[in-house]
Every structure is written in structure tokens, then in C-alpha cells.
Scaffold this motif. Sequence first.
Motif, short mmCIF file in Angstrom:
data_model
loop_
_atom_site.label_atom_id
_atom_site.label_comp_id
_atom_site.label_asym_id
_atom_site.label_seq_id
_atom_site.Cartn_x
_atom_site.Cartn_y
_atom_site.Cartn_z
N GLN A 1 0.86 -1.20 0.01
CA GLN A 1 0.03 -0.05 -0.04
C GLN A 1 0.86 1.17 -0.21
OE1 GLN A 1 -2.85 -1.15 3.38
NE2 GLN A 1 -3.84 0.28 2.27
N HIS A 2 1.96 1.48 0.99
CA HIS A 2 2.51 2.68 0.97
C HIS A 2 3.52 2.75 -0.19
CE1 HIS A 2 2.70 1.96 5.79
NE2 HIS A 2 1.60 2.70 5.10
N LYS A 3 3.89 1.72 -0.73
CA LYS A 3 4.69 1.77 -2.22
C LYS A 3 4.03 2.09 -3.42
CE LYS A 3 8.93 1.65 -3.68
NZ LYS A 3 9.88 2.65 -3.25
N SER A 4 2.80 1.61 -3.47
CA SER A 4 1.72 1.94 -4.44
C SER A 4 0.90 2.97 -4.50
CB SER A 4 0.94 0.71 -4.89
OG SER A 4 0.18 0.39 -3.90
N GLY A 5 0.72 3.30 -3.10
CA GLY A 5 -0.22 4.63 -2.93
C GLY A 5 -1.64 4.07 -3.00
N LEU A 6 -1.98 2.73 -3.05
CA LEU A 6 -3.44 2.47 -3.28
C LEU A 6 -4.20 1.96 -1.82
CD1 LEU A 6 -2.68 -0.22 -5.92
CD2 LEU A 6 -3.78 2.02 -6.15
N SER A 7 -5.36 1.85 -1.88
CA SER A 7 -5.87 1.44 -0.61
C SER A 7 -6.33 -0.05 -0.35
CB SER A 7 -7.71 2.01 -0.66
OG SER A 7 -8.17 1.64 -1.67
N LEU B 1 -3.75 -11.22 -3.79
CA LEU B 1 -4.32 -10.71 -4.84
C LEU B 1 -4.40 -9.32 -5.04
CD1 LEU B 1 -6.29 -13.69 -3.81
CD2 LEU B 1 -6.84 -13.10 -6.43
N VAL B 2 -4.40 -8.90 -6.30
CA VAL B 2 -4.41 -7.41 -6.51
C VAL B 2 -5.59 -7.32 -7.62
CG1 VAL B 2 -3.58 -5.11 -7.34
CG2 VAL B 2 -2.12 -6.89 -6.04
N TYR B 3 -6.66 -6.42 -7.48
CA TYR B 3 -8.03 -6.41 -8.19
C TYR B 3 -7.82 -5.06 -9.20
CZ TYR B 3 -9.61 -10.37 -5.45
OH TYR B 3 -9.76 -11.41 -4.84
N GLY B 4 -8.21 -5.07 -10.35
CA GLY B 4 -8.16 -3.89 -11.17
C GLY B 4 -7.08 -3.60 -12.07
N ASN C 1 -4.46 -0.85 -10.87
CA ASN C 1 -4.19 -1.22 -9.47
C ASN C 1 -3.06 -2.39 -9.67
OD1 ASN C 1 -5.90 0.63 -8.30
ND2 ASN C 1 -7.43 -1.06 -8.26
N CYS C 2 -3.19 -3.28 -10.49
CA CYS C 2 -2.27 -4.26 -10.68
C CYS C 2 -0.93 -3.82 -11.32
CB CYS C 2 -2.93 -5.53 -11.65
SG CYS C 2 -4.14 -6.44 -11.07
N ARG C 3 -1.11 -2.76 -12.34
CA ARG C 3 0.32 -2.44 -12.78
C ARG C 3 0.97 -1.57 -11.68
NH1 ARG C 3 -0.10 -4.26 -17.81
NH2 ARG C 3 -2.25 -4.18 -18.92
N ALA D 1 5.47 -1.58 -7.88
CA ALA D 1 6.13 -1.29 -6.50
C ALA D 1 6.77 -2.49 -6.24
CB ALA D 1 4.81 -1.28 -5.79
N LEU D 2 6.78 -3.75 -6.50
CA LEU D 2 7.38 -4.88 -6.30
C LEU D 2 8.50 -4.69 -6.94
CD1 LEU D 2 4.53 -7.78 -6.48
CD2 LEU D 2 5.96 -7.28 -4.44
N GLN D 3 8.66 -4.32 -8.40
CA GLN D 3 9.91 -4.29 -9.03
C GLN D 3 10.83 -3.20 -8.49
OE1 GLN D 3 7.97 -3.17 -12.84
NE2 GLN D 3 8.94 -5.01 -13.61
N CYS D 4 10.28 -2.06 -7.82
CA CYS D 4 10.95 -1.15 -7.08
C CYS D 4 11.64 -1.76 -5.86
CB CYS D 4 10.23 0.18 -6.74
SG CYS D 4 9.93 1.33 -8.09
N MET D 5 10.78 -2.56 -4.88
CA MET D 5 11.23 -3.23 -3.82
C MET D 5 12.34 -4.00 -4.11
SD MET D 5 7.81 -4.20 -2.11
CE MET D 5 6.78 -2.72 -1.09
#
Length: 349
Positions: A125-131, A155-158, A161-163, A168-172
Amino acid sequence: MLAREGDFIQHKSGVIFDVKGLIHPKVKVIAFPRYIPNPDGSRHDNGGVCYGKVYSLEDRFSFLQEHLSHLLLFDDVFGETLCEVPINEITRHFKPQEKLLSLSNTAGFEGVLEEKALRFVVDLQHKSGLSLDVFGVSGSILAGLTTATSDIDLLVYGENNCRKVYAALQCMFNEKAGGGGGGHLRVKAYTVGELKVLYDFRSKDTHMSFEDFYRVESRKAFQGMYEGTDFFVRFVKDWSELSEQYGDICYSNSGYVKITAVISGKAESLFTPCTYQLENVSVIDGPSLSPICEVSSFRGRFCEQADMGETITAQGKAELVVNKKSGVTYYRLILGSKPQDYMVLGTTV
């Protein structure tokens, strides 16, 4: 019932099934057994019922044929025998988003794995800015059947949001590799040794050499380790993004084919089910079908398998695709129903 990839359903027999895809017959859900009541099983729910787990498609079909054969039906739309659970035989629907919300409301009162999964979502959430509501948790946590060796299935929906989460995972991963951004040291990519363990597990169900496996899997950011626990993130489109309904497109078996091709489109490669567009296709074994326009799979392991412009060798069931709305017809390769199915980079096997 709106059931989709990542959800679980419980049959009146007690068996817990995992749902496949987003398109289902009106009064049935396409799903396969995952957790089976077994007095000798190593997993147990809150009521003390013990369960065993089945993973490979071969074992799942064997169980169904022996115990729940009425669920195995030839589906005229998908053109193959599938497990279809009637809605009136479903006693419970496990929803990943609801499970994650429950974890967030009971933080500090759940098990170690559940708390770890929640921390992982908060990091994403923190890295992607999503709820929180665009995430879900599946796997053994969703079923309430964790063990000491269970992993984290998110899981991630939408689509958007998925992208964002994948980026975010790639950055991590990059921050960890570069030694900077110390806030994400809990997330790391698989080492060669860890990929070998994953290969030993998956190769029973998808045959390929370790060299081919390593070339594709080492590039994927939706799997790895979080605080020492294996994780896998699955990306699913939201209901509002789904244009196809059951019966709009029909598929029919056209033989088993091995091809080489170049990836010409991969906009759908992140999602489950995933799809890749093809060009410069050559059939090197099996019936000479044309045009073979895409490779698809309902299995998350084939997501992000190849990039634009890369040459691939793939082997799987060929299907004639007939769009009843537009009248368009073409062939595709569908991967994941046999251990012999694969898609690798280059032209080596």
C-alpha cells in the motif's frame, strides 16, 4: 454467485475448491478441489476438521473421478471436461478481500503468517499509494488451514491497480539489490537456490529444464520472499473490466501443437488468466493450423513469461476460438492442462 480467480468455495461434501478464471456458467462455478477432509491430514480448521491438500491437476481429476464424478462435465463453451460445481451444492464462499479486511480489523490477534501477510499488504500500500480494498489474501490463510510451511498468497484487483503494485514490487526488489531504500529489506527476490526449490516443486506439473525455468522465473517480481516466507501475488481484473460473458466466445480442441513465435503483444500477460499475442508463428510439431494468434493460460505460473519482441517456443493444446458476437475466428495455444505444456524463451526445449 459472483466467484472469480482467487476465491474458494466449499462443497456440501466439505471439500474446499479454488475458483478458476472469471467466466462461469450461470448456475455453476468452475473450480477444482484444493483441500480435502482427511482424518490424517496435517491441516485443521477452527472446528477441528482435518484436511489434506491436493495440488497437481492429475491428482485433482483422480480425486473427482473417484469421489465427486458428477462434477466432471464436458463444457461445450470451453470445449473440454471441467469441474463445475452447482451453486446449490456450495455451502460457503471464501472471498479474499473480506478475509484481508477481517485480518486488518483483528490485527494482533491472528497467527504469525496472517500478521505477516497483513504487513506485506501494508508495505505494498505504502509503495503503490493504493487503498486496502484493492488487495485480497488467498491460499491457506483464506481457508483457515495454514501450516508452519504455508506461504503468502495475495491478490490485487483492477487493471491499473495491478500495474501499480507490480511496479512497486519491482522497485522493492531493485532497492534491495542496490542496498538502498532500507525500508523494504523485508522483500527480496528468489536466489538461485530458492528458484531450484521452486523448480523441483513445479516441474512435477510443468516439465522444462532448470535453465529454461531460471531464465523466465528470475525476472518475475510477483514472487519471492517476504520476511523469509515465500509469496506469490496474483493479478486479477475487476468485474467492471470484464466484457466477455459465458458463451460469447467458444473454444474447441484442435490438437496438440508445438510452435515457435515472436511476442507481438503482452498487455494481458500480467493477469490471471494471461494472454500473449503472437507473430511469425511456425508450427514445428502437430497439425498445421493458421492463424495461431495467441498463447493463453489460466495458471499464474505463466504470467510475465516473455517480453515484447522475444522469441518463444511453446507447446500446448491448440483451440479454435470463435467469437459469436464479431464472427472472428482464429487459433490459440492454451497452457497448463498437461505437465508437457510449457513456454520458454528462444527455441530450446
